[in-house]
Design an enzyme around this catalytic site. Structure first.
Site, mmCIF file in Angstrom:
data_model
loop_
_atom_site.group_PDB
_atom_site.id
_atom_site.type_symbol
_atom_site.label_atom_id
_atom_site.label_comp_id
_atom_site.label_asym_id
_atom_site.label_seq_id
_atom_site.Cartn_x
_atom_site.Cartn_y
_atom_site.Cartn_z
ATOM 1 N N CYS A 63 3.775 -0.622 -12.077
ATOM 2 C CA CYS A 63 4.139 0.588 -12.817
ATOM 3 C C CYS A 63 5.330 0.297 -13.732
ATOM 4 O O CYS A 63 6.228 1.116 -13.896
ATOM 5 C CB CYS A 63 4.435 1.750 -11.877
ATOM 6 N N ASP A 93 2.086 -2.630 4.596
ATOM 7 C CA ASP A 93 3.443 -2.342 4.119
ATOM 8 C C ASP A 93 4.423 -2.980 5.082
ATOM 9 O O ASP A 93 4.157 -3.099 6.283
ATOM 10 C CB ASP A 93 3.724 -0.850 3.998
ATOM 11 N N ALA A 133 0.764 -1.241 0.000
ATOM 12 C CA ALA A 133 0.000 0.000 0.000
ATOM 13 C C ALA A 133 0.804 1.306 0.000
ATOM 14 O O ALA A 133 0.314 2.310 -0.516
ATOM 15 C CB ALA A 133 -0.950 0.013 1.194
ATOM 16 N N ALA A 134 1.966 1.352 0.641
ATOM 17 C CA ALA A 134 2.644 2.639 0.837
ATOM 18 C C ALA A 134 2.961 3.298 -0.515
ATOM 19 O O ALA A 134 3.258 2.593 -1.485
ATOM 20 C CB ALA A 134 3.928 2.429 1.635
ATOM 21 N N ASP A 180 -0.770 -4.024 -5.828
ATOM 22 C CA ASP A 180 0.012 -3.074 -6.638
ATOM 23 C C ASP A 180 1.469 -3.380 -6.321
ATOM 24 O O ASP A 180 2.085 -2.772 -5.458
ATOM 25 C CB ASP A 180 -0.367 -1.633 -6.277
#
EC number: 2.1.1.176
Length: 449
Positions: A387, A287, A263-264, A334
Site C-alpha cells: 500500500c 501473522d 495477513a492481519a 501483501d
C-alpha cells in the site's frame, strides 16, 4: 505532560485526540474510535470532532507555517500549539463554521485547561490571525518547499515522488492525498450478492455509488455502515477498492490452496476464502503476533468463511517451520510497507516515515519473498503487493527478487475491470490521484514449470 483534562465537547475531544497522535504516537483511527466510545457525542459533534482531528493532521505543516508568523518563535506547551493549529484549521478550511464560534470556544478551552496567561496569549494570537489574515503560500519561490508546505508533506517525499512520477503527476498525487477518504464496502459473495446488498442499502436509506475500480465494491456517500445489519451479519466488509485488487488479480479457483503470508487483520484472507470451496480450497494466513491471529479468525467467523481459513502465529520469513515446498497454488505477500499510499486514511504517517525507513522495508520485503518462493507450486503465482507508491518498495523489490530467482518470471497483473490495462508495465500501480482510492501496487510472479 500528562493531563487529567476531560473533554466536554467536539473541539475539546479533538484536542485530546490530536495530543495522543502528535505527542504519543497513537494511530489516528484507533485514537478517534477510542475517545468517541469513551466520550459519546451527538452525530453532528462527532462529525465536527473527526473533521478537526483528520484535518489538522492532514494540513499540519501548512498550519504550522501559518502559525509561526504569529507566535514569533515563542516556545509553547504542546497542547497550546495544538489548540491554535486546530483553530487555524477551522478558520481556513471549515467555511460553514463561524469564526466567532471557533474563537470563543478556543479561548474557553484555554481558560478551562490553562491559566490566565495562556488564555490571554491564545486570545491575542487568534485575534491577530483574524485581523491580519494568512500568508499566501504561492509566494514561496522554491518549488519543493512550496509543495511541501502547501500539501503538508515532508520535502523528501516531494523529491522522491518527483523523481519517480515527474512534476505534473506529483502535484496531482499531493493534491489528492488531502481529500477525504471514501468509505467503501466489499460485498461478501460467500453470503450474499451485489444486487441484494444494494436493495438492502436502498431500503435503509444509505446512499452509495458503484465502485469504479473493483468488482463487488460500493462507495458509501451517506449513512452509517458499521452499525448496519449487513455489516454485523458479515454480508459486507469495509475495504478500499485498491486493496481489493490484490486478491482480485490472483484469480482464485475454488480448489486452490493459498498462503496469505502477511495477513492481519484478515481483509484479504477472507476475500480469498470467499471464492474457495469448503471441501477442497483452503487459505493459511500468517501473522507474527498472536493477538492479530485472533483478529484474522474473528473476521473469518463474521464473514462465515472460518472453515476455509487457518491462521498461524508465524513470521513469514520462517515458513519452513510449517510448510513443505510446493504446498500452495498461489501465495499472497501483501508486504509490510511505508503505507505512503494510505495518507488519506492515516495522515500522521507522513510525518514519521523517512526515506531510510522505506529502504529498510525493502530488505524485509525481499526476505519474505525469498522465504516463500519455494512454497508455491511450479506454474503457481506469488502476488506481491503493497500500500505504498514508492519504487524502492515496489518495482525495486520485485526486480531484486527476480535477480535471485531466475525460476520466476514477471507476468502482467490483470483485474476484473481491466484497471489501467493499457499500461506498459506488467506491474500495476494505483496512484491516489487515479481513482480517488488508496495508492497501491500489485505484481504477479509466476514460477516456471
Amino acid at each position: 505532560m500528562k493531563t487529567k483534562f476531560q473533554p466536554q465537547n467536539a473541539r475539546e475531544l479533538a484536542l485530546v485526540a490530536l495530543e495522543g497522535v502528535v505527542e504519543n504516537g497513537a494511530y489516528s483511527n484507533l485514537q478517534v474510535d477510542q475517545l468517541l466510545k469513551k466520550y459519546p457525542l451527538a452525530d453532528k459533534d462527532r462529525r465536527l470532532a473527526t473533521n478537526i482531528i483528520y484535518g489538522v493532521l492532514q494540513h499540519k505543516l501548512t498550519l504550522e507555517y501559518w502559525l509561526n508568523g504569529f507566535i514569533q518563535g515563542k516556545r509553547l506547551d504542546p497542547w497550546v500549539k495544538t489548540l491554535l493549529l486546530s483553530a487555524l484549521y477551522q478558520y481556513h478550511y471549515l467555511e460553514r463554521v463561524p469564526d466567532w464560534a471557533v474563537t470563543d470556544e478556543s479561548i474557553e478551552i484555554a481558560k478551562r485547561r490553562g491559566n490566565p496567561g495562556i488564555r490571554k496569549f491564545v486570545t491575542g494570537v487568534l485575534h491577530a490571525i483574524l485581523r491580519k489574515g494568512l500568508p499566501d503560500l504561492r509566494q514561496i519561490n522554491e518549488r519543493d518547499l512550496r509543495l511541501s508546505i502547501e500539501n503538508s508533506v515532508p520535502r523528501w517525499l516531494v523529491n522522491e515522488l518527483t523523481g519517480e512520477y515527474g512534476e505534473e503527476d506529483t502535484e496531482k498525487i499531493l493534491q489528492s492525498i488531502n481529500e477525504p477518504a471514501h468509505q467503501v464496502i466489499r460485498v461478501n459473495t460467500a453470503k450474499t450478492d451485489l444486487p441484494t446488498v444494494k436493495q438492502t442499502l436502498d431500503a435503509a436509506g444509505i446512499e452509495y455509488q458503484e465502485g469504479q475500480v473493483a468488482q463487488n465494491a460500493l462507495v458509501i456517500t451517506k449513512g452509517e455502515i458499521i452499525s448496519s445489519d449487513l455489516f454485523k451479519n458479515g454480508e459486507i466488509t469495509i475495504q478500499d477498492e485498491s486493496a481489493m485488487l490484490a486478491v482480485e488479480s490472483m484469480h482464485i479457483e475454488p480448489g486452490d490452496k493459498v498462503l496469505d503470508a502477511c495477513a492481519a487483520p484478515g481483509g484479504k484472507t477472507v476475500q480469498i476464502a470467499e471464492t474457495l470451496a469448503d471441501e477442497d480450497g483452503h487459505v493459511d494466513a500468517l501473522d507474527i503476533h498472536q493477538h492479530k491471529v485472533r483478529l484474522i479468525e474473528k473476521n473469518a467467523r463474521r464473514l462465515g468463511v472460518e472453515k476455509r481459513v487457518t491462521a498461524h502465529a508465524l513470521d513469514a520469513r520462517e515458513v519452513d517451520q510449517l510448510f513443505d515446498d510446493e504446498s500452495f497454488d498461489k501465495i499472497l505477500v501483501d508486504a509490510p510497507c511505508s503505507g505512503i499510499g494510505l495518507l488519506r486514511r492515516k495522515p500522521e504517517i507522513r510525518y514519521t516515515k523517512t526515506l531510510n525507513d522505506s529502504k529498510q522495508l525493502h530488505k524485509i520485503q525481499l526476505a519474505i519473498l525469498n522465504a516463500v518462493a519455494a512454497k508455491v507450486k511450479k506454474g503457481g503465482i506469488i502476488t506481491y503487493s503493497t500500500c505504498t507508491i514508492l519504487r524502492q518498495e515496489n518495482d525495486d523489490t520485485v526486480q531484486a527478487f527476480l535477480a535471485e530467482h531466475p525460476e520466476f518470471e514477471l507476468v502482467k497483473t490483470t483485474t476484473a475491470r481491466k484497471v489501467k490495462d493499457n499500461r506498459h508495465s506488467p506491474t500495476l500501480t494505483i496512484l491516489p490521484s487515479d481513482f480517488d482510492s488508496d495508492g497501491f501496487f500489485i505484481s504477479s510472479l509466476k514460477k516456471g514449470i
